[in-house]
Structure formats: C-alpha cells, structure tokens
Design a protein around this motif. Structure first.
Motif, PDB file in Angstrom:
ATOM      1  N   SER A 274     -22.240  49.232  31.060  1.00 17.45           N
ATOM      2  CA  SER A 274     -20.877  49.342  30.539  1.00 17.45           C
ATOM      3  C   SER A 274     -19.858  49.212  31.655  1.00 17.45           C
ATOM      4  O   SER A 274     -20.143  49.473  32.817  1.00 17.45           O
ATOM      5  CB  SER A 274     -20.687  50.689  29.838  1.00 17.45           C
ATOM      6  N   GLN A 275     -18.633  48.853  31.288  1.00 19.26           N
ATOM      7  CA  GLN A 275     -17.572  48.624  32.269  1.00 19.26           C
ATOM      8  C   GLN A 275     -17.179  49.904  32.990  1.00 19.26           C
ATOM      9  O   GLN A 275     -17.109  49.952  34.201  1.00 19.26           O
ATOM     10  CB  GLN A 275     -16.345  48.035  31.580  1.00 19.26           C
ATOM     11  N   VAL A 276     -16.904  50.956  32.231  1.00 16.05           N
ATOM     12  CA  VAL A 276     -16.422  52.188  32.842  1.00 16.05           C
ATOM     13  C   VAL A 276     -17.465  52.753  33.791  1.00 16.05           C
ATOM     14  O   VAL A 276     -17.154  53.251  34.865  1.00 16.05           O
ATOM     15  CB  VAL A 276     -16.057  53.211  31.747  1.00 16.05           C
ATOM     16  N   ASP A 277     -18.724  52.668  33.424  1.00 19.67           N
ATOM     17  CA  ASP A 277     -19.776  53.197  34.280  1.00 19.67           C
ATOM     18  C   ASP A 277     -19.830  52.447  35.600  1.00 19.67           C
ATOM     19  O   ASP A 277     -19.990  53.049  36.655  1.00 19.67           O
ATOM     20  CB  ASP A 277     -21.115  53.092  33.549  1.00 19.67           C
ATOM     21  N   ILE A 278     -19.701  51.142  35.557  1.00 20.05           N
ATOM     22  CA  ILE A 278     -19.737  50.345  36.780  1.00 20.05           C
ATOM     23  C   ILE A 278     -18.563  50.707  37.688  1.00 20.05           C
ATOM     24  O   ILE A 278     -18.725  50.897  38.893  1.00 20.05           O
ATOM     25  CB  ILE A 278     -19.719  48.840  36.441  1.00 20.05           C
ATOM     26  N   GLU A 279     -17.367  50.823  37.124  1.00 20.35           N
ATOM     27  CA  GLU A 279     -16.190  51.120  37.946  1.00 20.35           C
ATOM     28  C   GLU A 279     -16.285  52.509  38.568  1.00 20.35           C
ATOM     29  O   GLU A 279     -15.969  52.698  39.743  1.00 20.35           O
ATOM     30  CB  GLU A 279     -14.931  50.996  37.097  1.00 20.35           C
ATOM     31  N   ARG A 280     -16.737  53.471  37.787  1.00 21.85           N
ATOM     32  CA  ARG A 280     -16.871  54.836  38.308  1.00 21.85           C
ATOM     33  C   ARG A 280     -17.904  54.888  39.428  1.00 21.85           C
ATOM     34  O   ARG A 280     -17.666  55.486  40.481  1.00 21.85           O
ATOM     35  CB  ARG A 280     -17.287  55.776  37.173  1.00 21.85           C
ATOM     36  N   LEU A 281     -19.048  54.243  39.222  1.00 21.32           N
ATOM     37  CA  LEU A 281     -20.093  54.258  40.233  1.00 21.32           C
ATOM     38  C   LEU A 281     -19.641  53.536  41.503  1.00 21.32           C
ATOM     39  O   LEU A 281     -20.010  53.931  42.615  1.00 21.32           O
ATOM     40  CB  LEU A 281     -21.362  53.605  39.676  1.00 21.32           C
ATOM     41  N   ALA A 282     -18.851  52.478  41.346  1.00 26.71           N
ATOM     42  CA  ALA A 282     -18.355  51.759  42.525  1.00 26.71           C
ATOM     43  C   ALA A 282     -17.471  52.656  43.383  1.00 26.71           C
ATOM     44  O   ALA A 282     -17.605  52.706  44.616  1.00 26.71           O
ATOM     45  CB  ALA A 282     -17.592  50.513  42.091  1.00 26.71           C
ATOM     46  N   GLU A 326      -7.609  36.947  22.419  1.00 30.88           N
ATOM     47  CA  GLU A 326      -8.097  35.651  22.871  1.00 30.88           C
ATOM     48  C   GLU A 326      -8.560  34.857  21.668  1.00 30.88           C
ATOM     49  O   GLU A 326      -9.385  35.333  20.880  1.00 30.88           O
ATOM     50  CB  GLU A 326      -9.258  35.826  23.860  1.00 30.88           C
ATOM     51  N   ASP A 327      -8.020  33.660  21.534  1.00 29.90           N
ATOM     52  CA  ASP A 327      -8.380  32.760  20.435  1.00 29.90           C
ATOM     53  C   ASP A 327      -8.207  33.430  19.076  1.00 29.90           C
ATOM     54  O   ASP A 327      -9.033  33.283  18.167  1.00 29.90           O
ATOM     55  CB  ASP A 327      -9.823  32.278  20.593  1.00 29.90           C
ATOM     56  N   GLY A 328      -7.120  34.213  18.947  1.00 31.39           N
ATOM     57  CA  GLY A 328      -6.852  34.853  17.665  1.00 31.39           C
ATOM     58  C   GLY A 328      -7.658  36.094  17.388  1.00 31.39           C
ATOM     59  O   GLY A 328      -7.460  36.758  16.377  1.00 31.39           O
ATOM     60  N   GLU A 329      -8.608  36.450  18.288  1.00 34.52           N
ATOM     61  CA  GLU A 329      -9.423  37.635  18.094  1.00 34.52           C
ATOM     62  C   GLU A 329      -8.921  38.747  18.998  1.00 34.52           C
ATOM     63  O   GLU A 329      -8.417  38.510  20.088  1.00 34.52           O
ATOM     64  CB  GLU A 329     -10.891  37.332  18.401  1.00 34.52           C
ATOM     65  N   THR A 330      -9.071  39.981  18.550  1.00 34.60           N
ATOM     66  CA  THR A 330      -8.600  41.139  19.290  1.00 34.60           C
ATOM     67  C   THR A 330      -9.791  41.955  19.772  1.00 34.60           C
ATOM     68  O   THR A 330     -10.651  42.343  18.979  1.00 34.60           O
ATOM     69  CB  THR A 330      -7.688  42.023  18.414  1.00 34.60           C
ATOM     70  N   ASP A 331      -9.841  42.200  21.081  1.00 37.19           N
ATOM     71  CA  ASP A 331     -10.872  43.053  21.666  1.00 37.19           C
ATOM     72  C   ASP A 331     -10.237  44.366  22.078  1.00 37.19           C
ATOM     73  O   ASP A 331      -9.229  44.383  22.789  1.00 37.19           O
ATOM     74  CB  ASP A 331     -11.512  42.391  22.894  1.00 37.19           C
ATOM     75  N   ARG A 332     -10.827  45.463  21.669  1.00 39.00           N
ATOM     76  CA  ARG A 332     -10.332  46.784  22.045  1.00 39.00           C
ATOM     77  C   ARG A 332     -11.331  47.415  23.004  1.00 39.00           C
ATOM     78  O   ARG A 332     -12.468  47.698  22.640  1.00 39.00           O
ATOM     79  CB  ARG A 332     -10.139  47.663  20.802  1.00 39.00           C
ATOM     80  N   ASN A 333     -10.868  47.638  24.242  1.00 41.46           N
ATOM     81  CA  ASN A 333     -11.728  48.206  25.272  1.00 41.46           C
ATOM     82  C   ASN A 333     -11.240  49.593  25.643  1.00 41.46           C
ATOM     83  O   ASN A 333     -10.072  49.771  25.980  1.00 41.46           O
ATOM     84  CB  ASN A 333     -11.719  47.318  26.529  1.00 41.46           C
ATOM     85  N   PRO A 334     -12.092  50.611  25.591  1.00 42.84           N
ATOM     86  CA  PRO A 334     -11.667  51.950  25.991  1.00 42.84           C
ATOM     87  C   PRO A 334     -11.368  51.991  27.479  1.00 42.84           C
ATOM     88  O   PRO A 334     -12.128  51.474  28.294  1.00 42.84           O
ATOM     89  CB  PRO A 334     -12.891  52.817  25.654  1.00 42.84           C
ATOM     90  N   VAL A 335     -10.230  52.555  27.850  1.00 38.73           N
ATOM     91  CA  VAL A 335      -9.834  52.673  29.253  1.00 38.73           C
ATOM     92  C   VAL A 335      -9.823  54.154  29.610  1.00 38.73           C
ATOM     93  O   VAL A 335      -9.043  54.922  29.050  1.00 38.73           O
ATOM     94  CB  VAL A 335      -8.439  52.060  29.493  1.00 38.73           C
ATOM     95  N   ALA A 373     -12.284  47.181  44.971  1.00 37.96           N
ATOM     96  CA  ALA A 373     -13.562  47.631  44.417  1.00 37.96           C
ATOM     97  C   ALA A 373     -13.487  47.733  42.901  1.00 37.96           C
ATOM     98  O   ALA A 373     -14.435  47.370  42.190  1.00 37.96           O
ATOM     99  CB  ALA A 373     -13.946  48.979  45.020  1.00 37.96           C
ATOM    100  N   ARG A 374     -12.349  48.243  42.396  1.00 38.15           N
ATOM    101  CA  ARG A 374     -12.168  48.310  40.953  1.00 38.15           C
ATOM    102  C   ARG A 374     -12.244  46.906  40.337  1.00 38.15           C
ATOM    103  O   ARG A 374     -12.924  46.678  39.334  1.00 38.15           O
ATOM    104  CB  ARG A 374     -10.815  48.935  40.622  1.00 38.15           C
ATOM    105  N   ALA A 375     -11.505  45.971  40.945  1.00 38.75           N
ATOM    106  CA  ALA A 375     -11.469  44.606  40.413  1.00 38.75           C
ATOM    107  C   ALA A 375     -12.847  43.964  40.459  1.00 38.75           C
ATOM    108  O   ALA A 375     -13.259  43.277  39.509  1.00 38.75           O
ATOM    109  CB  ALA A 375     -10.457  43.771  41.194  1.00 38.75           C
ATOM    110  N   ALA A 379     -14.942  42.659  37.312  1.00 39.17           N
ATOM    111  CA  ALA A 379     -15.394  41.262  37.262  1.00 39.17           C
ATOM    112  C   ALA A 379     -16.912  41.191  37.095  1.00 39.17           C
ATOM    113  O   ALA A 379     -17.425  40.338  36.359  1.00 39.17           O
ATOM    114  CB  ALA A 379     -14.963  40.538  38.539  1.00 39.17           C
ATOM    115  N   ALA A 380     -17.630  42.091  37.784  1.00 41.65           N
ATOM    116  CA  ALA A 380     -19.090  42.107  37.656  1.00 41.65           C
ATOM    117  C   ALA A 380     -19.502  42.438  36.226  1.00 41.65           C
ATOM    118  O   ALA A 380     -20.446  41.855  35.682  1.00 41.65           O
ATOM    119  CB  ALA A 380     -19.689  43.127  38.635  1.00 41.65           C
ATOM    120  N   HIS A 381     -18.769  43.369  35.614  1.00 47.35           N
ATOM    121  CA  HIS A 381     -19.070  43.711  34.213  1.00 47.35           C
ATOM    122  C   HIS A 381     -18.826  42.523  33.288  1.00 47.35           C
ATOM    123  O   HIS A 381     -19.667  42.200  32.443  1.00 47.35           O
ATOM    124  CB  HIS A 381     -18.201  44.885  33.773  1.00 47.35           C
TER     125      HIS A 381
END
Length: 471
Positions: A274-282, A326-335, A373-375, A379-381
C-alpha cells in the motif's frame, strides 16, 4: 626552576590519563560498528553481509561463493548472498567503516603529551618550553570530549553509509538477476518464433517449386524468417551480457566459474504493497534521512549548540481524502498524516557565523531529502501497482484470448478452411503476445525492487570531510 619543571611534568602526566576508556572499548574491536550494518541489512531483508579482514577470510568467502553457485541454477536470494560475500567494492566500503572507528579511537585517547627540550646557545629556558607544551595539551584536553562526540556521530554516519552500500548492492544484484532471467525467457520465446518462421520459410520454398506460391509471397516468408533470426541472435547476446553483469556483481568470472539462471521469472503475487505503508516505512528506515539527522547532531556538537528548542515537520499532510480524476474516472485515495521531524537548535547566540550557516544548510538539506523520500515512495507505489495491473492484464485477458485464437485457427486448418500460412501467422502473433506478457512481468519485478530501494535506500555520506576551519 626545578619546582616549576616538576609541576609541569606532573601536569602532563595527569593529562595523559584523560583517555575515554569506555568509548575506546566500543571502537577498538576488529569489526567495530559492523553489527549495526548487518542488523539493518537483515531488517531490510536484503541478506546477511560479511566483512573479511584477512587473506584467509577472503579465500574462505571465495570458496563459499563457489559452493553456492558452481554448476547450479541460482535464485535471486542466492545471487544476493554471493554478492554480499564476494563483492570487493563492498569490502572497500567496510574498510571506510574501520577508518571511521579509528578516528573515534584517536579522539577518545585524548591528548598525548610529550616533552621536547631543545638546548641551544648558552642557556635554554626549559621551563618555558614545558609550559608552552602544557598549554597546548590543556587546550586539547579541554576540547577532547566534544571532539570525541563529533567523531562518534561521524562513526554512526559511517555505519549508515556502509549499510546503504550493502542494501544498494543487494538491490542492484536482484535487479541484475531479474534482467538476466527475463532476457533468457525472451530468448526462449523468440526461439519458438524462429521454429515457426523456419517452417513457414521451408513451406514457401516447396510451394514455390510447384508454382503454388509466387515469388513475392515466398520472399515475404523468407524475409520474416531472416528478421526473426536476427532478433534471436540479439536476444541471446543480451541474455549473455545480462548474465555477465550479474556475475560481476557477485564478484565472479564466468571464465572461471559456471552457473545458470532459471528459464522464466516467477509468477505474479496476489498484489503489491500500500502507498501509506511505503511512505511511512521510507521516513522511518531510509539511511540518508538517518544520516542527515546525525549530521545535525554533529554540527550542534561541533559548534557547542546545547538545548533543542523545537522540532518542525518537513511537510504537513492533513488527514482526509485525496481525489484524482483521470479519463472521466475518479480515484479516492486515503491520505494519512505522516510526520518527519527535524530538530532545531538555538543558533542566535553563536559567535561563529559559519556554525549558524552550516546548521541551517544541513537542516534544509535534510528537509529536501525527506520530501524527496516521500516522492520516491509514492512513485514506487504507483509504479509497482501500475506494473502489477498491466502484467495481470496480459496474463488474465490477453493470453487467454490468444490461446482461444490459436485453438480456433487449428480447428479451421484441420477443417481445411484456412491455409498453413494463416495458421503459422496466428502462431507468430500468439508468441508476440507471450513476449509482451513476459516483458510486463519483468517490469513488475523490477518495480518491486524499487520499493525496497525507496524504503531503505538513499546515499548516506559521512559529513565533515569538506568543512574548513574558522578563520
């Protein structure tokens, strides 16, 4: 003068007993600091490194490496293990760790007073000479503790730098293994295409002799066969070069040692991280961020900064929902809020402008590294999830459709509805799809290694080497 001489010599003797024995005990072992390097490498799941300090240990490592890979088909873990055992560049970075431990040792010993009496002319003022020597020793003794503290912090940075080199080598070796296996997998698939092209070319020749196929169609099949032959030769060359790169990272020569890699990469796992896990661990584990914090402490100790006044975050993230369209679709990502705190000291009372600027420079560089590091983590995620989705699409959608086409084409051929050339053309298209699927799978596994790099990597240099003296 005799009384002054005796008291000066006594004072020098007292100064000679100022060594920090506790610190010396920590850095005087042959592999001082290496336990921290091995621990971080193991927590990163990149393998267990080894530090060789004698010719016998080097020879034993070479023998162990040979036993691991000689005549065997090696896995990625085996390749990494061999590299951590046998790569000489990594051993050179461990020597830097040893040199840093020596610096701490020398600082912890304190001043080493010496008595130098030079008699020239009729009468030399021996007492004055000793007093001058004593004054220098007293000044050294007064600064011994802060200098030792700075040296210890540099030693911790050296441990992080050595751990960073270890993790980087493990990641690079794993990537080289992935590239080598993928290259051999592609070469094998192109060889299948070559077989189909050979059959089509031979059939075209026979039909041309009977007059059933004109010269243009014959040339078309022969040209395709020749193109595939060139592609196969290029694929085989790329596979051999990829294997050479892997061997170099493991510290072995293919001319003296033989090993093999699998014919195909492993299948896809269930899903990426998951994205949040990667950023926190970084933010928690990257060696460059840990080294940056130590750099602030080293500058604070060097310029006598006492008392941390506050800590600031490199960036503020408000808990909520990030919406992307993106392309008419909506992505909701928890921050989620992920903090990386940078300690700040009071530099207002510093007499030295250099100290204040050095500290502010290091603090800003650390903040920049944290944002980077966050970026990199994000990007890795995105890369690993995107590549996993693409590879899964090829595996679950495209390849089943191609198999259906091949099965129907064979039925049509057996029913004499389609010609041999049409059957071979469908087979060639199916092999092209397999090549694309294999490439997508390779890209996913490479993206997985980038996740490990984003969490644990970064360049952890030891500061202080380029700092000048105050004028």
């Amino acid at each position: 003068m005799k009384g002054k001489l005796i008291s000066s010599v006594a004072a020098l003797a007292v100064l000679s007993a100022c060594a920090d024995t506790a610190t010396i005990g920590k850095v005087s072992t042959p592999r001082a600091g290496f336990a921290a390097v091995a621990d971080r490498s193991q927590r990163a799941q990149t393998g267990t490194p080894a530090w060789h300090l004698s010719a016998a240990e080097i020879a034993a490592a070479e023998a162990q490496t040979k036993a691991l890979i000689e005549g065997k088909t090696i896995s990625a873990d085996t390749a990494v293990r061999a590299a951590l055992l046998n790569n000489r560049g990594l051993q050179a970075s461990y020597a830097e760790l040893g040199l840093s431990a020596t610096d701490v040792w020398e600082a912890a010993l304190g001043p080493v007073p010496t008595i130098g009496v030079s008699v020239s002319g009729l009468a030399g003022d021996v007492t004055r000479t000793l007093e001058a020597t004593l004054l220098t020793a007293v000044l050294d003794a007064a600064t011994a503790k802060p200098r030792t503290k700075v040296a210890e912090l540099r030693f911790e940075q050296a441990q992080l730098a050595a751990a960073g080199e270890t993790i980087a080598l493990a990641i690079e070796t794993r990537r080289a293994w992935i590239e080598a296996v993928a290259a051999f997998e592609a070469a094998g698939l192109i060889a299948q295409t070559q077989n189909a092209a050979n059959a089509a070319s031979e059939l075209a020749t026979e039909l041309g002799r009977t007059g059933a196929l004109n010269r243009a169609d014959q040339a078309r099949e022969h040209a395709f066969n020749a193109e595939v032959a060139a592609e196969r030769a290029d694929a085989r060359l790329e596979a051999q070069l990829a294997k050479e790169r892997l061997a170099r990272l493991m510290g072995v020569s293919l001319g003296q040692m033989t090993f093999y890699v699998p014919d195909a990469l492993p299948g896809l796992p269930g899903g990426p991280r998951s994205q949040v896990d990667i950023e926190r661990l970084a933010l928690q584990n990257r060696v460059d961020l840990a080294a940056g914090r130590l750099e602030l402490q080293a500058i604070a100790a060097d310029y006598r900064l006492t008392g941390q006044t506050r800590a600031v975050s490199d960036i503020s993230l408000m808990a909520g929902i990030e919406i992307e369209r993106e392309d008419g679709e909506t992505d909701r990502n928890p921050v989620l809020e992920v903090e990386f705190e940078i300690p700040l000291y009071d530099t207002g009372k510093l007499i030295s402008r250099r100290g204040s600027l050095e500290y502010l420079k290091a603090a800003n560089m650390l903040a920049e590294s944290a944002v980077g590091a966050r970026a990199e983590a994000r990007a890795a995620h995105k890369a690993v999830t995107g590549k996993h989705s693409v590879a899964r699409h090829w595996r679950d959608v495209v390849l089943p459709l191609r198999r259906t086409i091949d099965e129907e084409a064979l039925l049509s051929y057996n029913g004499m509805i389609t010609s041999t050339f049409e059957l071979l053309e469908d087979a060639r298209d199916g092999l092209e799809a397999q090549l694309s699927a294999a490439e997508a799978k390779r890209d996913y596994w490479l993206a997985e290694t980038s996740v490990t790099a984003a969490i644990w990597g970064g360049s952890a240099s030891v500061g202080g080497d380029e700092e000048g003296d105050d004028e």
